[in-house]
Structure formats: C-alpha cells, structure tokens
Design a protein around this motif. Structure first.
Motif, PDB file in Angstrom:
ATOM      1  N   ASN A  57       0.816  -1.218   0.000  1.00 25.28           N
ATOM      2  CA  ASN A  57       0.000   0.000   0.000  1.00 25.28           C
ATOM      3  C   ASN A  57       0.849   1.268   0.000  1.00 25.28           C
ATOM      4  OD1 ASN A  57      -2.596   1.385   0.227  1.00 25.28           O
ATOM      5  ND2 ASN A  57      -1.935   1.912   2.296  1.00 25.28           N
ATOM      6  N   ASN A  88      -2.286  -1.880   7.064  1.00 28.15           N
ATOM      7  CA  ASN A  88      -3.421  -1.002   7.321  1.00 28.15           C
ATOM      8  C   ASN A  88      -4.655  -1.827   7.679  1.00 28.15           C
ATOM      9  OD1 ASN A  88      -5.719   0.791   6.777  1.00 28.15           O
ATOM     10  ND2 ASN A  88      -4.160   2.171   6.019  1.00 28.15           N
ATOM     11  N   SER A  89      -5.394  -1.388   8.706  1.00 32.89           N
ATOM     12  CA  SER A  89      -6.566  -2.152   9.128  1.00 32.89           C
ATOM     13  C   SER A  89      -7.685  -2.116   8.092  1.00 32.89           C
ATOM     14  CB  SER A  89      -7.092  -1.628  10.470  1.00 32.89           C
ATOM     15  OG  SER A  89      -7.419  -0.270  10.334  1.00 32.89           O
ATOM     16  N   ASP A  90      -7.631  -1.151   7.183  1.00 37.24           N
ATOM     17  CA  ASP A  90      -8.643  -1.052   6.125  1.00 37.24           C
ATOM     18  C   ASP A  90      -8.225  -1.780   4.858  1.00 37.24           C
ATOM     19  OD1 ASP A  90     -10.155   0.604   7.728  1.00 37.24           O
ATOM     20  OD2 ASP A  90      -9.277   2.442   6.907  1.00 37.24           O
ATOM     21  N   ILE A  91      -7.342  -2.758   4.969  1.00 35.80           N
ATOM     22  CA  ILE A  91      -6.754  -3.367   3.768  1.00 35.80           C
ATOM     23  C   ILE A  91      -7.791  -3.900   2.800  1.00 35.80           C
ATOM     24  CG2 ILE A  91      -6.336  -5.545   5.004  1.00 35.80           C
ATOM     25  CD1 ILE A  91      -3.891  -5.868   3.066  1.00 35.80           C
ATOM     26  N   GLN A  92      -8.895  -4.462   3.326  1.00 35.99           N
ATOM     27  CA  GLN A  92      -9.908  -5.024   2.428  1.00 35.99           C
ATOM     28  C   GLN A  92     -10.509  -3.927   1.552  1.00 35.99           C
ATOM     29  OE1 GLN A  92     -12.667  -7.460   4.560  1.00 35.99           O
ATOM     30  NE2 GLN A  92     -13.654  -8.212   2.702  1.00 35.99           N
ATOM     31  N   ILE A  93     -10.776  -2.769   2.162  1.00 42.54           N
ATOM     32  CA  ILE A  93     -11.335  -1.626   1.419  1.00 42.54           C
ATOM     33  C   ILE A  93     -10.304  -1.084   0.438  1.00 42.54           C
ATOM     34  CG2 ILE A  93     -12.200   0.747   1.686  1.00 42.54           C
ATOM     35  CD1 ILE A  93     -13.122  -0.332   4.577  1.00 42.54           C
ATOM     36  N   LEU A  94      -9.064  -0.956   0.891  1.00 38.78           N
ATOM     37  CA  LEU A  94      -7.996  -0.449   0.028  1.00 38.78           C
ATOM     38  C   LEU A  94      -7.812  -1.352  -1.191  1.00 38.78           C
ATOM     39  CD1 LEU A  94      -5.343   0.451   2.751  1.00 38.78           C
ATOM     40  CD2 LEU A  94      -6.769   2.061   1.471  1.00 38.78           C
ATOM     41  N   SER A  96      -9.903  -3.419  -2.551  1.00 37.18           N
ATOM     42  CA  SER A  96     -11.072  -3.326  -3.419  1.00 37.18           C
ATOM     43  C   SER A  96     -11.035  -2.034  -4.230  1.00 37.18           C
ATOM     44  CB  SER A  96     -12.320  -3.406  -2.539  1.00 37.18           C
ATOM     45  OG  SER A  96     -13.428  -2.946  -3.228  1.00 37.18           O
ATOM     46  N   HIS A  97     -10.676  -0.945  -3.577  1.00 31.94           N
ATOM     47  CA  HIS A  97     -10.597   0.360  -4.231  1.00 31.94           C
ATOM     48  C   HIS A  97      -9.523   0.346  -5.325  1.00 31.94           C
ATOM     49  CE1 HIS A  97     -11.243   4.596  -4.645  1.00 31.94           C
ATOM     50  NE2 HIS A  97     -10.003   4.898  -4.304  1.00 31.94           N
ATOM     51  N   TYR A 103      -6.072  -9.773  -1.085  1.00 30.42           N
ATOM     52  CA  TYR A 103      -5.173  -9.014  -0.218  1.00 30.42           C
ATOM     53  C   TYR A 103      -4.550  -9.936   0.822  1.00 30.42           C
ATOM     54  CZ  TYR A 103      -9.140  -9.235   2.946  1.00 30.42           C
ATOM     55  OH  TYR A 103     -10.152  -9.695   3.732  1.00 30.42           O
TER      56      TYR A 103
END
Length: 123
Positions: A57, A88-94, A96-97, A103
C-alpha cells in the motif's frame, strides 16, 4: 500449460519483506523480481509479464492504489492478478478500491503467503 517458471513481481519499500518473500518463493521455484518503488510501473511490469504481482500500500512514489489502478487500466496487463498487502486495518477496502484480486494483511506468515498466491494462480 507450459512448465516454464512462474514469475512474480513484489513492489515493497521494505527490504526485509522483499528478501524474505524472495527467498521463500525462489525456494518454491518462482522467478522473483522486486522493486522498492512503483515509478514507471507499466514499463516495469511489461518487461517481465509476471503471473502474479504483490503490491504494498505504501509504495513510493504514487502509492499502491494508484499503481494497481494504472495496471488495471492497461489492456496488456489488466488480467495479471494483484495481491494487495499492507498493515493497514482497512486493507480489504484499500484492495477493493485499487482493483486488486485479493489481499494479504501484514504481518503475515509464510503459509498465508503461499495460500494467497496459490489461490490467485489457480483462479
């Protein structure tokens, strides 16, 4: 299916991760290419045409999301699976984005690494 060597590119600015992943994957017969930045990413990937890409990331200069999106907009490269990896704790969102196939959260163990790579190349 040809028996040629499977190729992987790892984009990460952490030299420890590059060396550990390279060692593990080379042991399993992969041809590993590593880059500590994602500048000129289309040229880098086009020169190798890997089976899989691992994308950090926080990769300089533009970051993993823009780098992955750039690949996904390039016809010749868009079908190469990208594994997005980050602490990053938002890795799934990142992921996907970015348009990544899947991931891998850091820190990861080597079984996770193998499992996620095998899953994308089997898809």
């Amino acid at each position: 299916m040809s028996t040629s060597t499977k190729k992987i590119i790892i984009f990460d600015d952490d030299e420890d991760i590059l060396s550990i992943c390279s060692y593990i994957l080379e042991e399993q017969g992969w041809e590993v290419h590593t880059y500590s930045d994602c500048n000129n990413i289309v040229e880098k990937v086009s020169a190798i045409l890997p089976d899989v890409i691992m994308m950090d990331n926080w990769i300089p200069d533009s970051g993993g999301i823009i780098a992955t999106q750039t690949l996904k907009k390039t016809d010749a490269l868009k079908d190469i699976p990208v594994i997005y990896f980050s602490a990053n704790s938002d890795i799934q969102i990142l992921a996907s984005h970015a348009g990544a196939q899947t991931y891998l959260a850091k820190p990861f163990d080597l079984d996770d690494l193998e499992r996620v790579i095998n899953r994308v190349i089997a898809a």
